[in-house]
Design a protein around this motif. Structure first.
Motif, short mmCIF file in Angstrom:
data_model
loop_
_atom_site.label_atom_id
_atom_site.label_comp_id
_atom_site.label_asym_id
_atom_site.label_seq_id
_atom_site.Cartn_x
_atom_site.Cartn_y
_atom_site.Cartn_z
N VAL A 59 0.87 -1.18 0.00
CA VAL A 59 0.00 0.00 0.00
C VAL A 59 0.90 1.22 0.00
O VAL A 59 1.81 1.33 0.82
CB VAL A 59 -0.92 0.02 1.24
CG1 VAL A 59 -1.77 1.29 1.25
CG2 VAL A 59 -1.81 -1.22 1.26
N LEU A 60 0.66 2.13 -0.93
CA LEU A 60 1.46 3.35 -1.06
C LEU A 60 0.60 4.57 -0.72
O LEU A 60 -0.56 4.65 -1.12
CB LEU A 60 1.97 3.49 -2.49
CG LEU A 60 2.90 2.38 -2.97
CD1 LEU A 60 3.10 2.47 -4.48
CD2 LEU A 60 4.22 2.44 -2.24
N GLY A 65 -1.45 12.65 -0.13
CA GLY A 65 -2.51 11.89 0.51
C GLY A 65 -3.18 10.87 -0.39
O GLY A 65 -3.98 10.06 0.07
N GLY A 66 -2.88 10.92 -1.68
CA GLY A 66 -3.42 9.92 -2.60
C GLY A 66 -2.82 8.56 -2.29
O GLY A 66 -1.68 8.47 -1.81
N TRP A 67 -3.57 7.52 -2.53
CA TRP A 67 -3.07 6.20 -2.20
C TRP A 67 -3.38 5.19 -3.30
O TRP A 67 -4.21 5.42 -4.15
CB TRP A 67 -3.64 5.73 -0.85
CG TRP A 67 -5.12 5.53 -0.87
CD1 TRP A 67 -6.07 6.50 -0.74
CD2 TRP A 67 -5.82 4.31 -1.03
NE1 TRP A 67 -7.33 5.95 -0.83
CE2 TRP A 67 -7.21 4.59 -0.99
CE3 TRP A 67 -5.42 2.99 -1.20
CZ2 TRP A 67 -8.17 3.61 -1.13
CZ3 TRP A 67 -6.39 2.01 -1.33
CH2 TRP A 67 -7.75 2.33 -1.29
N GLY A 68 -2.64 4.11 -3.25
CA GLY A 68 -2.82 3.04 -4.22
C GLY A 68 -2.11 1.81 -3.70
O GLY A 68 -1.50 1.84 -2.64
N ASP A 69 -2.20 0.74 -4.44
CA ASP A 69 -1.52 -0.47 -4.00
C ASP A 69 -1.03 -1.28 -5.18
O ASP A 69 -1.50 -1.13 -6.30
CB ASP A 69 -2.38 -1.32 -3.08
CG ASP A 69 -3.63 -1.85 -3.76
OD1 ASP A 69 -3.96 -1.42 -4.87
OD2 ASP A 69 -4.29 -2.71 -3.17
N GLY A 95 -1.76 5.23 12.53
CA GLY A 95 -1.12 6.45 13.02
C GLY A 95 -0.97 7.51 11.94
O GLY A 95 -1.90 7.79 11.18
N ASP A 96 0.21 8.09 11.86
CA ASP A 96 0.48 9.18 10.93
C ASP A 96 0.27 8.78 9.48
O ASP A 96 -0.24 9.56 8.68
CB ASP A 96 1.91 9.70 11.11
CG ASP A 96 2.12 10.39 12.44
OD1 ASP A 96 1.13 10.89 13.01
OD2 ASP A 96 3.28 10.44 12.91
N LEU A 97 0.68 7.55 9.13
CA LEU A 97 0.54 7.10 7.75
C LEU A 97 -0.93 7.02 7.35
O LEU A 97 -1.34 7.53 6.31
CB LEU A 97 1.22 5.74 7.55
CG LEU A 97 1.24 5.20 6.12
CD1 LEU A 97 1.98 6.17 5.19
CD2 LEU A 97 1.89 3.84 6.08
N ALA A 98 -1.75 6.42 8.19
CA ALA A 98 -3.19 6.31 7.89
C ALA A 98 -3.85 7.69 7.87
O ALA A 98 -4.75 7.93 7.06
CB ALA A 98 -3.87 5.41 8.91
#
Length: 122
Positions: A59-60, A65-69, A95-98
């Motif tokens: 998971v990136l 703040g955009g995310w993908g995997d 935490g911070d990442l989420a």
């Protein structure tokens, strides 16, 4: 007897040689990770989760703040690709990442749409 020694040396060399297919997969994943990071503000962080026989899920989370995997065949391949792409890996997606993850209307519709009477799977 000479041929037995040759076979033993050849077998040992093959066992220590990196798997060419795995290295190609590392290179391909690293390019995809780098492209994601570039598109999402220039950097990204990641987290690896085991998904079963298929391998692992990387998971990136981009700087914006955009995310993908991405899916990798093994943890080792995912770790090597992340390192090659300059991505910091975290132990957990919390935490911070989420907190950095930004979701849009699509994600909200998919996560809660059915429970709230929204559109069903298309």
């Amino acid at each position: 007897m000479g041929s037995i020694l040759f076979m033993a040396k050849t077998q040992q060399a093959e066992e220590t040689r990196p798997d060419a297919g795995a290295q190609r997969r590392v290179t391909k994943l690293a390019k995809e990770i780098t492209a994601f990071a570039k598109e999402r503000g220039g950097s990204a962080d990641g987290q690896i989760a085991y998904i079963g026989q298929r391998g692992v899920r990387l998971v990136l989370v981009g700087a914006d703040g955009g995310w993908g995997d991405l899916v990798a065949p093994s943890r080792e391949v995912a770790e090597q690709a992340a390192e090659k792409a300059g991505v910091t890996l975290h132990e957990a997606l919390d935490g911070d990442l989420a907190a950095r993850i930004r979701t849009g209307p699509y994600e909200w519709e998919r996560m809660a749409g059915i429970q709230l009477g929204g559109p069903r799977d298309r």
